[in-house]
Design an enzyme around this catalytic site. Structure first.
Site, PDB file in Angstrom:
ATOM      1  N   ASN A 219       0.866  -1.187   0.000  1.00  0.00           N
ATOM      2  CA  ASN A 219       0.000   0.000   0.000  1.00  0.00           C
ATOM      3  C   ASN A 219       0.897   1.229   0.000  1.00  0.00           C
ATOM      4  O   ASN A 219       2.100   1.128   0.215  1.00  0.00           O
ATOM      5  CB  ASN A 219      -0.940  -0.042   1.224  1.00  0.00           C
ATOM      6  CG  ASN A 219      -0.140  -0.061   2.506  1.00  0.00           C
ATOM      7  OD1 ASN A 219       0.544   0.891   2.842  1.00  0.00           O
ATOM      8  ND2 ASN A 219      -0.184  -1.188   3.219  1.00  0.00           N
ATOM      9  N   PHE A 338      -4.059   3.140  15.218  1.00  0.00           N
ATOM     10  CA  PHE A 338      -4.528   4.006  14.136  1.00  0.00           C
ATOM     11  C   PHE A 338      -5.556   3.249  13.312  1.00  0.00           C
ATOM     12  O   PHE A 338      -5.570   2.016  13.310  1.00  0.00           O
ATOM     13  CB  PHE A 338      -3.356   4.423  13.240  1.00  0.00           C
ATOM     14  CG  PHE A 338      -2.585   5.574  13.833  1.00  0.00           C
ATOM     15  CD1 PHE A 338      -2.798   6.859  13.409  1.00  0.00           C
ATOM     16  CD2 PHE A 338      -1.686   5.346  14.857  1.00  0.00           C
ATOM     17  CE1 PHE A 338      -2.126   7.921  13.983  1.00  0.00           C
ATOM     18  CE2 PHE A 338      -0.997   6.399  15.445  1.00  0.00           C
ATOM     19  CZ  PHE A 338      -1.225   7.694  14.992  1.00  0.00           C
ATOM     20  N   LYS A 356     -13.521   0.300  17.153  1.00  0.00           N
ATOM     21  CA  LYS A 356     -12.207  -0.307  16.880  1.00  0.00           C
ATOM     22  C   LYS A 356     -11.271  -0.172  18.066  1.00  0.00           C
ATOM     23  O   LYS A 356     -10.491  -1.071  18.370  1.00  0.00           O
ATOM     24  CB  LYS A 356     -11.588   0.316  15.624  1.00  0.00           C
ATOM     25  CG  LYS A 356     -10.445  -0.511  15.081  1.00  0.00           C
ATOM     26  CD  LYS A 356      -9.954  -0.055  13.719  1.00  0.00           C
ATOM     27  CE  LYS A 356     -10.592  -0.822  12.588  1.00  0.00           C
ATOM     28  NZ  LYS A 356      -9.974  -0.569  11.282  1.00  0.00           N
TER      29      LYS A 356
HETATM   30  N1  CTP Z   1      -2.421  -3.471  12.730  1.00  0.00           N
HETATM   31  C1  CTP Z   1      -1.411  -4.330  13.110  1.00  0.00           C
HETATM   32  N2  CTP Z   1      -1.252  -5.525  12.449  1.00  0.00           N
HETATM   33  C2  CTP Z   1      -2.081  -5.879  11.448  1.00  0.00           C
HETATM   34  C3  CTP Z   1      -3.128  -5.016  11.064  1.00  0.00           C
HETATM   35  C4  CTP Z   1      -3.280  -3.822  11.729  1.00  0.00           C
HETATM   36  O1  CTP Z   1      -0.633  -4.005  14.016  1.00  0.00           O
HETATM   37  N3  CTP Z   1      -1.905  -7.033  10.829  1.00  0.00           N
HETATM   38  C5  CTP Z   1      -2.599  -2.211  13.470  1.00  0.00           C
HETATM   39  C6  CTP Z   1      -2.391  -0.970  12.635  1.00  0.00           C
HETATM   40  O2  CTP Z   1      -1.035  -0.529  12.694  1.00  0.00           O
HETATM   41  C7  CTP Z   1      -3.338   0.019  13.271  1.00  0.00           C
HETATM   42  C8  CTP Z   1      -4.463  -0.856  13.800  1.00  0.00           C
HETATM   43  O3  CTP Z   1      -3.946  -2.165  13.876  1.00  0.00           O
HETATM   44  O4  CTP Z   1      -2.784   0.669  14.379  1.00  0.00           O
HETATM   45  C9  CTP Z   1      -5.723  -0.845  13.042  1.00  0.00           C
HETATM   46  O5  CTP Z   1      -5.510  -1.320  11.752  1.00  0.00           O
HETATM   47  P1  CTP Z   1      -6.722  -1.590  10.767  1.00  0.00           P
HETATM   48  O6  CTP Z   1      -6.173  -2.258   9.540  1.00  0.00           O
HETATM   49  O7  CTP Z   1      -7.513  -0.353  10.589  1.00  0.00           O
HETATM   50  O8  CTP Z   1      -7.557  -2.571  11.669  1.00  0.00           O
HETATM   51  P2  CTP Z   1      -8.233  -3.928  11.386  1.00  0.00           P
HETATM   52  O9  CTP Z   1      -8.554  -4.544  12.694  1.00  0.00           O
HETATM   53  O10 CTP Z   1      -7.367  -4.754  10.474  1.00  0.00           O
HETATM   54  O11 CTP Z   1      -9.591  -3.513  10.749  1.00  0.00           O
HETATM   55  P3  CTP Z   1     -10.133  -3.497   9.251  1.00  0.00           P
HETATM   56  O12 CTP Z   1     -10.897  -4.741   9.112  1.00  0.00           O
HETATM   57  O13 CTP Z   1     -10.963  -2.260   9.257  1.00  0.00           O
HETATM   58  O14 CTP Z   1      -8.942  -3.406   8.322  1.00  0.00           O
END
Ligand code: CTP
Length: 415
Positions: A219, A338, A356
């Site tokens: 990304n 975040f 969240k």
């Molecule tokens: N994060 C992480 N490891 C991952 C995915 C996310 O540490 N594999 C952390 C990101 O750095 C961020 C937070 O989790 O601080 C939220 O990430 P996000 O992708 O928005 O959350 P998700 O729970 O994956 O929700 P979504 O289904 O909306 O993607």
């Protein structure tokens, strides 16, 4: 312009703070012009002294034209202002010697006041920032190192020179540190140490999940928010450990520990290793939630004739770093999460962020919108809504990411 050149120049956090910049005899004296420009961009008020040695390389007119005022030259005794040696001490909050020559360091260590510049330094009661630059053999000399030790033990912040080739054609440690590092160290000298004693882990940037030997899923995260947080926490006295994904332009002060990783799994491992010793975790990384099942173990390049008109790639779920570490969190540890979301407006982002924050077991969560055309990936500014574990939320105005970082550190300290 590189990304790091702009960090903290685009905020009002230090506007109107007063710095006295002293330039001494080194070929690197011209770099003081870039440092002055960074100070001016950040809204600082800058006065200067140009030593006799520096006059061999740069003209005071250059600095006047770039907005420094007043600009003293080192002709003690013939200045119009007979109290010029007291001026920085009475008018500036921090004094920066960049570049600092071997001679200037000797005078500083010994408390000499035979020149205007050294007298100004001796009469300066505030913090000193010193950025040496010289031939590597001179820098390595025990006399020079002893002087530096004296100055450092008296509380000056030393911006150590870099390793590289110097203008004299030799290589070793002696090259003036990057202008950014001197700039950030000056801001650090102007900042109260309210995060001292805290170890902070920060994840930043994207991850790359390889499918074959050359293709990957990723990304456009620039890592900017994470670097702003790293700098903010470091300026406020924390010990910062930054884990950055690939492609991030991550020049950071030398005492920020940087670990470079590529995949989500590597980021997970590096974060898990550090987490038990941390006080705060700030998870800004845009971690790939899934990675492709690699084609032939990812060791060869896929040839398109091996597929028909379409190609299916299977994805497997990656570890959620934040969720994993939140489950192992001691009560004293704090987590800043975040979230990047597509919501119709900022108001509807608040409830998404609250849900969240709770689900991720974070103490604080900052959410921003990434609707088409509104993404803040790589942008110097961001508009976030911030919620805490108690459900309190605020929508902040559009701010520079440096200022968002500053405010988030303050929120974490408040809790
Ligand atoms: N994060 C992480 N490891 C991952 C995915 C996310 O540490 N594999 C952390 C990101 O750095 C961020 C937070 O989790 O601080 C939220 O990430 P996000 O992708 O928005 O959350 P998700 O729970 O994956 O929700 P979504 O289904 O909306 O993607």
């Amino acid at each position: 312009m590189s990304l790091t050149e702009t960090l903290f120049t685009e905020s009002d956090l230090f506007a109107k703070r007063k710095v006295h910049l002293a330039v001494t005899g080194s070929i690197a004296a011209y770099k003081a012009a870039d440092l002055l420009r960074a100070f001016k961009k950040a809204g600082l008020r800058v006065s200067m002294t140009v030593s006799n040695g520096a006059l061999n390389f740069v003209s005071p007119k250059l600095f006047e034209a770039l907005g420094a005022s007043p600009v003293y030259t080192d002709t003690f005794g013939v200045q119009e202002d007979c109290f010029a040696h007291l001026w920085p001490g009475q008018n500036a909050e921090v004094m920066v010697l960049a570049p600092a020559s071997a001679n200037a360091l000797g005078a500083l260590a010994q408390g000499l006041a035979d020149r205007l510049l050294t007298a100004q330094a001796l009469a300066f009661p505030g913090p000193l920032v010193v950025a040496p630059a010289m031939n590597p053999k001179m820098y390595a000399h025990p006399a020079l190192q002893a002087n530096l030790k004296i100055i450092s033990e008296r509380g000056a912040l030393i911006v150590k020179p870099d390793l590289g080739s110097t203008a004299c054609g030799e290589s070793g440690i002696g090259k003036l540190a990057q202008v950014e590092e001197i700039f950030w160290t000056t801001l650090k000298a102007l900042t109260p140490d309210d995060m001292v004693g805290l170890d902070v882990l920060i994840t930043a940037g994207p991850t790359r999940e390889y499918w074959d030997s050359v293709r990957f899923l990723s990304n456009p995260s620039s890592g900017r928010m994470g670097m702003c947080l790293a700098l903010a926490a470091w300026m406020r006295g924390a010990k910062v450990h930054l884990i950055v994904g690939p492609g991030v332009d991550f020049l950071m002060p030398k005492d920020i520990k940087v670990t470079q990783v590529t995949t989500a799994h590597e980021m997970f491992q590096a974060s898990s290793d550090l987490w038990p010793a941390m006080d705060i975790g700030m998870f800004t990384a845009a971690v790939a939630d899934f990675s492709p099942i690699p084609y032939k173990d990812g060791q060869v390049k896929f040839k398109k004739q091996d597929a028909g008109d379409s190609l299916e790639i299977s994805l497997k779920r990656n570890e959620d770093i934040l969720a994993h570490l939140a489950n192992e969190k001691r009560p004293s540890q704090k987590i800043l999460a975040f979230a990047a979301e597509t919501t119709p407006d900022m108001e509807s982002l608040v409830s998404v962020a609250q849900e969240k924050c709770k689900r991720k077991k974070a103490d604080l969560l900052a959410a921003n919108r990434v609707n088409p055309g509104e993404s803040t990936f790589g942008s110097p500014t961001n508009q976030v809504c911030v919620v805490n574990s108690a459900g309190c939320g605020e929508i902040w105005p559009v701010l520079s990411k440096s200022e968002v970082a500053w405010r988030l550190c303050s929120w974490l300290l408040k809790k």
